[in-house]
Design an enzyme around this catalytic site. Structure first.
Site, short mmCIF file in Angstrom:
data_model
loop_
_atom_site.label_atom_id
_atom_site.label_comp_id
_atom_site.label_asym_id
_atom_site.label_seq_id
_atom_site.Cartn_x
_atom_site.Cartn_y
_atom_site.Cartn_z
N GLY A 20 0.28 7.60 6.84
CA GLY A 20 1.58 7.07 6.57
C GLY A 20 1.69 5.81 6.39
O GLY A 20 2.39 5.29 5.82
N GLU A 59 -2.60 -2.36 -23.08
CA GLU A 59 -3.57 -3.05 -23.72
C GLU A 59 -4.70 -1.87 -24.28
O GLU A 59 -5.95 -2.02 -24.45
CB GLU A 59 -4.64 -3.95 -22.85
#
Lengths: 683, 683
Positions: free
Chosen positions: A407, A430
């Protein structure tokens, strides 16, 4: 089957090896790049993020840390390798700022520098370097991202006005995802089809003002906003459309193609496709930087997850007072350590790539030598392949690190969410990774002889049917060493220990060669099959072709790691790296075990041994996990995360409270003082 | 090796099969859950997202669509299966709203309903259902997320005050990641160690007011905010600490353990660990809902990516006017179709799980029958296993879909970034996936005989050394059919076609059985190895143990898919599902091909044939890709994405413009009209 490891390794000794040729650039960043204004801010709005990153980019320009790739006469250092190394370091600090810098000084600046003329440099480079002239690199269109040769924007010359007419014919032709466009850009390098005297000469680039002094769009220019994205909130991506915008003749970036006043087109490169790829080829720096930055983000994520795993505890072990440190779990090691080994491997490969890029570009752009076509093609292929490997590795590894932090990993304050969201698009921009793999494969299939042509790899496939080619693998650095290691392995290699480096190299090599030859054979067969549509000839084997590229990249990366170990002089560091290199090699073979079994290069018994050997390596490396991330040398304040100190403090506080309670219980527990600790352990 | 497919399949026929037992709940949601206020908003601040989702939750409560799982006397329908199906449908609309609803009505409401008494129901359930009483489920602590039996918060009874003293002894014991805590929660179900008369009776739950009418924290309660997260911006996760908060005796949720006025503790379940797991077991609905919601997010992502891939074009094929639709590329199909097949498989398995859960819970909580311990353990194991399978599949598939949509996939307006960021934590919350896999494995190792005990699976491992157990695989639905198919496969199965369903089932079964027996053998050996620390006995084989769980889940899922196909009456739909089921089975075997080769269940030749068979199945399924996502029946306005219509429109506009240009060029190109299209194709 276990390796012997030194008791401890000095992370600085490892760092020296990792730092490589541009160690001075890395050290300078570590020592001086500490402006808190450069760090990410969590939970900010898109608007604030953009404003903050614009201010940071300006401040970064003032720090003088952005121009090293430009010519000396414009305040640079003609140091292409240094400039991509700076970007790689900046990626640790904030990925939005890295991308903003990459757009401004890498893409926009690089296009002006490498495609423009001296006159154009004189006119704009200084303003560009100090961020007084923020600019865009406007190549991608909504309809064409991968196949940029097919851009639909046109730029048509009219001798009467001495101007080009820049035009977006429909929505698919609008420029899209353009960094610096939505807010800051004043100019753009726009890519479009150059048409003069009724002839289309293919894609060229122009410098086009897009905003006036007040920040309003120039006449005929429509600017859109791509709006909120998954990440990179600090980068103002946008859309540009042009409605018959008049662009003066001298705004064409004309190093590779010129248009005379009367509209006559000239170029030193006759073949249009070749010209296009030569122009694109000069822009390889962007791809190299993305790979390097993905590497930095991966290292940072691993640094966080490994250190957290070293203090976080969960589940009691029988007979132990404290719970187990999660890095001690085999399955946790199985997640973190092979990823760490691959990160090292990719780091060494990236280092080699940057050196090659620097040398190739320096020869041409600083020393004015002729382009070595073969070297240039090979560089592009390496850059493409490593960009793919680095960015997919980043996506997977950062995700894994997020999960490894539970978490806590989901909270922005612990940095991992930003790393994940910001790098996600690296697999796309790219060059889409799948398309780039195809480019790599094409280079291998043709031995770089004839790799011009659309990135797609389709086109005429006659060349495959015609070609007679013996597969010879190109060697990377440390050629002689690697050849020696491979040659030392006996022909019947079933008895060679799995920890024999020569055997590992041979396996990578065999797989690549076999995959390549098989792909060629299948393509040739399809090309001579009557009635098969040309598209199907390729598509039928597309998975095989991409596998070939993947195996090639794996080998290049292993060879770079081997060369890196070989360069290491500190004995303890060398021993540790050697073991890590075993883990990279064997976990890569393990991941593709089926292939080796299918092709008779692993027996079933040996395949099982492989798994237990990997587990042994994990045990050997366990004590060095923190050292291995410490070696990345990421300054504490760059991490911008709360998870590390806090968890350690909490665990200490809990342990001391638990010890008190145990002591009290040991002296007999008076009524009313039972504690959380006393629950009977699970039976 | 190809299958024959109908020319077209009616998606409605598929939808009827998918909709299953709670079809009426699904239809109701599709027809009536169209409040635009429920949809996600892109680019909003955390604060606005929280406010919006709070308003939406209230509105949802008013719509009457939240209470079906509660008893009839409180406005519900006693329909546990219906309530998790509603959550699954809500997950399509907005994941923040789904989680907010899950916290309020699933976790907070479920705990009150299943752990509380009639008196407590009367006092709070109505307010809870209509969201006048927003509440929290405060179990996880910063220091204990997976091992909740070791929570450090204490709740100590004092007969003098008739109150419990609820206390957070240190920071590791604070409640963390608690939904509804940071902003809305007025009460919390708090889990803590119950201590009375000096004895710790293990973890129990209390109803604790945390905010007063003005929204200020109650005395002794400290509320923190987890701040911005990777996603789920609309959910106000926070932290709760208690400084000797006085909780009246009657606020203990006391169905499974009671404390009398004088502090005497009573429970119908003697064994403390058993009692704890019985309490936890009643809360299985949360885990089932997370799995189902992950399934919805996956379906939505696939719907977007498949439809986009059907209109998006890139790269020209030789001799074709238009570029190639990206769904036509083999490698694109290799990404989308196996994921789609697995999504179907998991859907059927989820359907079975919901039915089992409904029947088990209805027997106990509606009809007041005794808990069938074995059925309950098996249900928990299935719920854990499917939660793991669904959530990891969601993480991987949504990532893949994002990449398959290129740059467009990175824009929030195209929904995928939200799906990705919001579901990311699903692999962690309601049980960390790796820990849950261990729970599943433990159930298999012990045959559900003795699965009480800490989720960790360590503890005393004597039981493994002692046990003599014949591995008998539990069958799922369609037991008889599956057994018949398996039995029909001859012993020497090397010649059986890969598309023989019996052979596929047999392979899944063999792998599970072999993995399980091997794990037991290795554990037993370690348990009798002198000098091996108990922790190492398990840790040494942790990877093998988790693999066992994984193979078990794969089999359960395949059997559910087979049963689903068998239930399908529409012939065309059945044929298509049958082929999709082949793809699930064979791509799962392909992904673990090395194991089958190692264990002599695939020859090298057959392993290669497997790959080409999968490619054939992709070809067969290609024409039905859109039908397969259409069958999910996701209403257009729930998708909240711009990508679909827009891309189709753009491609049409570009095609018609391109056609005009080609026509003009065909009539001779007058000077000045050259176009983007005329670039020579790549050679």
């Amino acid at each position: 089957m276990t390796t012997s490891q030194p008791a401890s390794v000095d992370p600085k000794a490892l760092r020296d090896v990792l730092d490589g040729r541009w160690a001075h650039v890395r050290r300078d960043a570590r020592e001086n790049l500490h402006d808190p204004d450069f760090l990410p801010v969590y939970g900010e709005s898109v608007q604030s993020a953009r404003d903050r990153v614009t201010r940071a980019a300006k401040k970064l320009a003032e720090s003088g840390r952005v121009g090293s790739g430009f010519p000396k006469e414009y305040g640079g250092e003609d140091d292409a390798g240094g400039s991509v190394t700076s970007i790689e370091m900046l990626a640790y600090v904030d990925l939005s700022l890295m991308v903003k810098a990459g757009v401004q000084w890498g893409l926009f600046g690089g296009a002006l520098q490498l495609l423009g003329s001296k006159r154009q440099h004189d006119a704009y480079l200084r303003d560009l370097v100090c961020f007084d002239l923020p600019g865009c690199f406007a190549m991608t269109e909504t309809g064409h991202g991968s196949d940029v040769q097919q851009l639909r924007t046109t730029c048509t010359y009219d001798p009467d006005t001495q101007c080009f007419d820049l035009h977006t014919p429909h929505e698919a032709a609008r420029k899209d995802y353009i960094g610096n466009a939505a807010k800051d850009g004043r100019m753009a390098v726009v890519f479009a089809q150059l048409i003069t005297r009724g002839v289309n000469h293919g894609v060229h680039a122009w410098l086009v003002p897009i905003r006036d002094e007040n920040g309003d769009p120039m006449p005929g220019v429509t600017i859109g906003d791509d709006g909120p994205k998954a990440g990179l909130n600090g980068v103002d991506n946008g859309r540009l459309s042009f409605d018959h915008v008049q662009v003066p003749r001298d705004m064409l970036l004309d190093r590779y193609g010129q248009v005379a006043e009367d509209g006559t087109y000239t170029s030193s490169i006759e073949n249009e496709t070749r010209r296009f790829f030569t122009m694109l080829g000069t822009l390889v720096r962007g791809r190299v930087s993305v790979g390097g930055s993905a590497g930095s983000a991966t290292k940072l994520a691993l640094d966080i997850a490994v250190r957290y795993g070293d203090v976080r505890r969960q589940f009691a072990a029988p007979g132990e007072d404290r719970e187990i440190v999660i890095n001690d779990y085999l399955v946790h090691q199985r997640k973190l350590l092979p990823a760490l080994a691959r990160t090292y491997a990719l780091h060494f490969a990236q280092g080699e790539l940057v050196e090659t890029m620097h040398d190739v570009q320096t020869a041409v752009h600083v020393h004015g030598q002729e382009i070595d076509e073969r070297a240039q093609r090979e560089l592009e292929s390496r850059a493409a392949g490593l960009k793919v490997a680095q960015t997919w590795h980043a996506t997977r590894t950062i995700q894994m690190c997020r999960e490894a932090c539970g978490g806590a990993g989901y909270l922005q304050e612990n940095r991992l969410p930003h790393l994940k969201a910001d790098t996600d698009v690296f697999t796309t921009f790219e060059g889409d990774n799948t398309v780039l793999l195809q480019l790599v494969a094409k280079g291998l299939l043709t031995g770089y002889r004839d790799t011009f042509g659309s990135l797609d790899g389709w086109g005429r496939i006659g060349f495959i049917a015609d070609m007679v080619r013996e597969t010879v693998l190109e060697r990377t650095a440390a050629r002689a060493l690697i050849q020696r290691l491979v040659d030392a392995v006996p022909g019947r290699d079933d008895d060679v220990p799995l920890l024999d480096r020569g055997w590992q190299l041979k396996m990578f090599e065999f797989r690549e060669k076999h995959a390549l030859e098989g792909a060629i054979r299948r393509l040739r067969k399809n090309a001579t099959t009557d009635g098969m549509a040309p598209f199907d000839m390729f598509n039928d084997v597309q998975d095989h072709v991409l596998k070939t590229a993947q195996t090639h990249i794996d080998r290049i990366v292993l060879e770079a790691f081997v060369a890196g170990v070989d360069r290491t002089t500190d004995p303890a560091a060398r021993q540790l790296l050697d073991t890590l290199c075993h883990l990279y090699a064997l976990s890569t073979i393990e991941a593709d075990k089926a292939w080796f079994l299918e092709h008779g290069r692993l027996t079933a018994a040996r395949a099982k041994l492989l798994t237990s050997t990997v587990n042994h390596l994990l045990k050997d490396l366990r004590p060095h996990m923190v050292t291995l991330v410490e070696a990345f040398g990421i300054p504490a304040d760059w991490k911008a995360t709360r998870i590390l100190e806090e968890e350690a403090d909490r665990q200490e506080a809990m342990a001391s409270r638990d010890a008190e309670l145990r002591a009290a219980a040991g002296q007999g527990t008076p009524e009313g003082t039972a504690t959380a600790l006393e629950v009977a352990p699970a039976q």
